[in-house]
Design an enzyme around this catalytic site. Structure first.
Site, PDB file in Angstrom:
ATOM      1  N   SER A  81      19.803 -15.410  -5.230  1.00 33.59           N
ATOM      2  CA  SER A  81      20.270 -14.339  -6.105  1.00 33.59           C
ATOM      3  C   SER A  81      19.241 -14.155  -7.206  1.00 33.59           C
ATOM      4  O   SER A  81      18.590 -15.109  -7.629  1.00 33.59           O
ATOM      5  CB  SER A  81      21.615 -14.725  -6.700  1.00 33.59           C
ATOM      6  OG  SER A  81      21.813 -14.059  -7.927  1.00 33.59           O
ATOM      7  N   LYS A 135      22.769 -19.830  -6.323  1.00 39.28           N
ATOM      8  CA  LYS A 135      23.271 -19.142  -5.133  1.00 39.28           C
ATOM      9  C   LYS A 135      22.384 -19.296  -3.896  1.00 39.28           C
ATOM     10  O   LYS A 135      21.177 -19.316  -3.971  1.00 39.28           O
ATOM     11  CB  LYS A 135      23.407 -17.630  -5.416  1.00 39.28           C
ATOM     12  CG  LYS A 135      24.501 -17.288  -6.393  1.00 39.28           C
ATOM     13  CD  LYS A 135      25.897 -17.374  -5.792  1.00 39.28           C
ATOM     14  CE  LYS A 135      26.153 -16.285  -4.802  1.00 39.28           C
ATOM     15  NZ  LYS A 135      26.683 -15.070  -5.383  1.00 39.28           N
TER      16      LYS A 135
END
Ligand code: ARG
Length: 457
Positions: free
Chosen positions: A276, A282
């Site tokens: 991300s 992420k």
């Protein structure tokens, strides 16, 4: 100057030219167009419709055009209306009158129908290779994980214990049906429209069987109107591809769930996941999300084709030029998805302990408790009630069925004996499910073997 310019007194408006032209998307059929033309030319020569000398010139000219396109010497920068016109005018420029004789006893209507069939026959073969590769990957993993217990779900609620191998084999069955459908599509594509001409056949003594033979097709289209206006094979293929995409999309959805912290059943390889731009922690399953997303787009292609055809009077209508972008997109999209999905799956890390833990939490052996009592003579409905009461007891006391003592079991029903603890262990629950097609490692092994035998035939 247009090949058909004869009856017109004005040049075509440029806006019409670019609106009308399909070269930008049908140029990919150049090889098929040339293959079809060579077969047609050979037949024209064999039947005496054109001279052997012309046939030789045509074949030589077309072969050179093919080589020039493939070597990048000849590009499609042209105002030609489509790939058929492009190649024909290029040929005529190169070999003169013989080039002008190639289109005898042929129309672009049967020519384009043949080209799409030749192109899609090749493409379905390529798709078959890829789907089979995916099946191989799954078979290998199913073998490896045939003893790894995981929860099986209904309504996305933990239901009964299965193994990861068993779960993967479910997808193998779907893909085997897909292979069957693709092969059947491939066979139905290979019928020869050439010789239907514009719509009404021809007065020339053509030999359609000869062309059929040269191209290795299964037979000739039996009605000239149908030959030029049939696009069933595109719709069938788009529908088969849609079903494959639906399968990949369901699989993708499961992978997305399994990657989440809530499940944590698998971890994708770094090379097949993305990060991300703002949240450093992420690791996203973009590949599978894209496959899920692209499934909608492929359904769109199918609907495009169905809608395009539904109101067309016989025979050819220019609407049908729209078939290509739709079916090409469906084929390209599936190919892209498979090419990425296969190595992604191959490199996935399976978190066996987490699967096993999830399986032990959801009372997924409650049916087995009921089955245990049933086997001791308690009617199933009564046994079901006892098991349900036991589950309620566990929830209240924050425990699980396999952790209860024999005394506790006996409080609920006197038929429980020492062997209950063994009978409801998750491993037993799985290994005893030996019914045909069931999840026991034995049954999964049989599933795998049957698939292998069937495919080796
Ligand atoms: N580019 C056309 C198509 O893709 C080829 C056939 C055109 N035939 C015609 N009579 N205009 O459908």
């Amino acid at each position: 100057m247009k090949l058909w310019a004869g009856r017109f007194s004005k040049d075509t408006d440029n806006r019409v030219n670019s609106f009308n032209s399909s070269l930008s998307f049908d140029s990919r059929m150049y090889k098929n167009d040339i293959e079809g033309s060579i077969a047609h030319a050979k037949m024209l020569g064999a039947t005496g419709i054109i001279s052997g000398e012309d046939v030789e010139k045509i074949i030589k000219g077309l072969s050179e055009i093919l080589a020039d396109i493939e070597n990048g010497v000849l590009s499609f920068n042209s105002d030609a209306e489509d790939i058929h016109m492009f190649i024909e005018s290029e040929l005529t420029q190169r070999i003169g009158d013989a080039g002008k004789r190639l289109h005898t006893a042929r129309s672009r209507n049967d020519q384009v129908a043949l080209d799409i069939r030749l192109y899609l026959a090749e493409q379905t073969e390529e798709l078959l290779v890829l789907v089979n590769e995916l099946i191989d990957t799954l078979l290998e993993k199913a073998e490896k994980y045939k003893k790894v217990v995981m929860p099986g779900y209904t309504h996305l609620q933990r239901a009964q214990p299965i193994t990861f191998g068993h779960h993967l084999m479910a997808y193998v069955q779907m893909l085997l049906r897909d292979v069957e459908r693709l092969s059947q599509c491939n066979q139905r594509i290979k019928y020869l429209p050439l010789g239907s001409c514009a719509l009404a056949g021809t007065t020339y003594p053509i030999d359609r069987l000869m062309v059929n033979e040269i191209l290795g097709f299964n037979g000739v289209c039996q009605n000239s109107l149908d030959g030029v206006s049939d696009r069933d094979f595109c719709i069938e293929l788009a529908s088969t591809i849609s079903i494959i995409m639906m399968h990949l999309s369901r699989f993708s959805e499961e992978i997305i769930l399994w990657c989440s912290s809530e499940f944590k059943f698998i971890e994708l390889d770094d090379a097949f996941s993305t990060g991300s731009s703002i949240m450093p922690q992420k690791k996203n399953p973009d590949v599978t999300e894209l496959i899920r997303g692209k499934t909608g787009r492929v359904y769109g292609d199918l609907i495009t084709l169905l809608t395009m055809m539904k109101g067309l009077p016989l025979a050819y209508n220019k609407d049908m030029q729209e078939d290509k972008e739709a079916i090409f997109d469906a084929v390209d999209t599936l190919k892209e998805c498979l090419v990425t999905f296969i190595p992604m799956l191959d490199t996935v890390k399976v978190l066996e302990d987490n699967m096993r833990k999830a399986a032990s939490k959801g009372f997924i052996n409650a049916t087995d408790v009921a089955d245990y009592l049933t086997k001791k003579g308690v009617p199933f409905r009564d046994a079901y009630k006892v098991s349900g009461t036991l589950v309620a007891y566990c929830i209240k006391n924050n425990t699980v069925l396999e952790d209860l003592s024999l005394e506790t079991f006996k409080e609920f029903n006197e038929n429980f004996e020492q062997d209950v603890l063994e009978a409801i262990s998750l491993e037993t629950c799985v290994s005893k499910r030996t019914s045909e097609g069931g999840p026991s490692p034995e049954s999964v092994e049989i599933q795998i073997e049957r698939v292998k035998t069937k495919r080796n035939k």
